[in-house]
Design an enzyme around this catalytic site. Sequence first.
Site, PDB file in Angstrom:
ATOM      1  N   SER A  88      -0.364  -5.557  -5.133  1.00  0.00           N
ATOM      2  CA  SER A  88      -0.565  -4.549  -5.932  1.00  0.00           C
ATOM      3  C   SER A  88      -0.187  -4.599  -7.262  1.00  0.00           C
ATOM      4  O   SER A  88      -1.719  -4.284  -8.161  1.00  0.00           O
ATOM      5  CB  SER A  88       0.143  -3.453  -5.566  1.00  0.00           C
ATOM      6  OG  SER A  88       0.257  -2.465  -4.277  1.00  0.00           O
ATOM      7  N   GLU A 263      -3.599   7.423 -10.224  1.00  0.00           N
ATOM      8  CA  GLU A 263      -3.224   6.033  -8.407  1.00  0.00           C
ATOM      9  C   GLU A 263      -2.502   7.077  -7.007  1.00  0.00           C
ATOM     10  O   GLU A 263      -2.028   7.960  -7.783  1.00  0.00           O
ATOM     11  CB  GLU A 263      -2.778   5.245  -8.738  1.00  0.00           C
ATOM     12  CG  GLU A 263      -2.136   4.595  -7.405  1.00  0.00           C
ATOM     13  CD  GLU A 263      -0.389   3.140  -7.552  1.00  0.00           C
ATOM     14  OE1 GLU A 263      -0.051   4.005  -8.220  1.00  0.00           O
ATOM     15  OE2 GLU A 263      -0.829   2.429  -6.730  1.00  0.00           O
ATOM     16  N   HIS A 272       3.674   1.036   4.666  1.00  0.00           N
ATOM     17  CA  HIS A 272       4.487  -0.482   4.949  1.00  0.00           C
ATOM     18  C   HIS A 272       5.571   0.059   5.954  1.00  0.00           C
ATOM     19  O   HIS A 272       6.148  -0.798   6.648  1.00  0.00           O
ATOM     20  CB  HIS A 272       5.543  -0.638   3.696  1.00  0.00           C
ATOM     21  CG  HIS A 272       3.786  -1.524   2.048  1.00  0.00           C
ATOM     22  ND1 HIS A 272       4.230  -3.049   2.724  1.00  0.00           N
ATOM     23  CD2 HIS A 272       3.762  -1.355   1.028  1.00  0.00           C
ATOM     24  CE1 HIS A 272       3.767  -3.440   2.073  1.00  0.00           C
ATOM     25  NE2 HIS A 272       3.103  -2.470   1.548  1.00  0.00           N
ATOM     26  N   HIS A 311      -6.404  -3.197  -1.781  1.00  0.00           N
ATOM     27  CA  HIS A 311      -6.236  -3.680  -0.423  1.00  0.00           C
ATOM     28  C   HIS A 311      -5.972  -2.510   0.767  1.00  0.00           C
ATOM     29  O   HIS A 311      -6.176  -1.669   0.675  1.00  0.00           O
ATOM     30  CB  HIS A 311      -5.005  -4.368  -0.798  1.00  0.00           C
ATOM     31  CG  HIS A 311      -3.783  -4.184  -1.378  1.00  0.00           C
ATOM     32  ND1 HIS A 311      -2.780  -3.025  -0.694  1.00  0.00           N
ATOM     33  CD2 HIS A 311      -2.587  -4.183  -2.500  1.00  0.00           C
ATOM     34  CE1 HIS A 311      -1.863  -2.727  -0.665  1.00  0.00           C
ATOM     35  NE2 HIS A 311      -1.536  -3.373  -1.954  1.00  0.00           N
TER      36      HIS A 311
HETATM   37 MG    MG Z   1       0.648   1.218  -6.534  1.00  0.00          MG
HETATM   38 ZN    ZN Z   2       2.124  -2.604  -0.455  1.00  0.00          ZN
END
Ligand code: MG
Ligand code: ZN
Length: 437
Positions: A88, A263, A272, A311
């Site tokens: 990131s 964000e 994750h 991503h």
């Molecule tokens: Mg981030």
């Molecule tokens: Zn990550």
Amino acid sequence: MLHSTVQVSDFSLNTMPSMLNHPFNRMKKVKNIILLIGDGMGFSYTTGLRYFNHDSRLGLMKPTLFDHYFVGTQSTYSLDAKSNITDSAAAGTALATGYKTYNGALGLNSEKQAVPSILEYAKFRGKSTGLVGTSQINHATLAAFATHHESRENYHEIADDYLDERINGEHKIDVMLGGGTSYFSRNDRNLVEEFRKSGFGYAANSIELLADRNEKLLGLFAPIELPKHLDRYATTVPSLSQMTKAAIKRLQQNQDGFFLLVEGSQIDWAGHDNDIVGAMSELKDFESAFHVAIQFALDRDDTIVIATADHSTGGMSIDRNDNYKWDPAVIRSIKSTPAVIAADLHKTKELSRITRHMHLSLHQEDWKTIQTTLEMEVGDTKQALINIINHYSSTGWTTKGHTGEDVPIYAYGLNKHKFSGRMENSDIAKLLFEMID
Ligand code: MG
Ligand code: ZN
């Protein structure tokens, strides 16, 4: 053969007709930029959201809010000798500065030189600036827009920079909303007090955020990251859309306009964990923030709104094991994230409390599995719950890390056509720099 075959390799950039100077493609100067980054929000997530929002297995699926504004895709890879999958920090730096770089770098190019971010440039040109997120506000993606560090792990120094660094004598960032009191209120330095003394308001919960009247504002609503949207109490922790609204309200006071970064930080964290409940929770939160940004831009001709990802994460897949039946109803029936359910079970040691969090009929086998983990760590219970939910919803995952496929770009407003087609993540920043001039 009647036709000679055209090789894909024939289409090099210089043989393609240039559209750059075509009248409808000219760049116009923008006043306000709202950039939203869904950390880890690859195509399987935004497609998953469409399934999730659809409440039966039959009929046409309604487009998501994102679908209405889809314009293109961007490639996320970093310039890293050891890795061709980005983290990131490197992707954040590319989106912020126009430079692809090595994994872990914040605001530095691949030669480790500091390069200006779009937020810094906006401030330099007299605009107001804001950072809003659901992680601690000194976490990688947000920090890539406002600091320059060889390592994303320099959390204290990054927090210090938010206060100490000036552009034209002014604080770099006017509005900061998210998590992170433990980094700002420390034994060696109390940045919250220092921000207050230098003219910022401070909000520690949703009610204070609503009541605040300061134009410059620091709002920290958790020691580190915010609870996930599903687990938040509305009076204590604001939603991403409430924070976005509060930021825009302040930033738009500036006659010269603003740059705001929003964000959805924990879409990635859920990825994750391979936690589809957390992923959908954070996507919904991010979708509402995008809605707020679009609402602001809707009747204006001086604003660009872009939503994209840095991503994708986890290799999330809609279905697994040849089932041909992804079941988002299972995900919708769960009212807390697995982490919170696991913590509750460990605190109370009452297995039956599961039914307070999820309306899912589990098999005897599942109950046994969960029971066994109560003698182990909280993390083991969380993992068991995640496995069970992935099984019943038929959600697939290939990794606990990031993946390298291209990610979507959504845009609305002035110059939105500039973001169409396939581009590099770094091109987004380059275009934004041009639009400010
Ligand atoms: Mg981030
Ligand atoms: Zn990550």
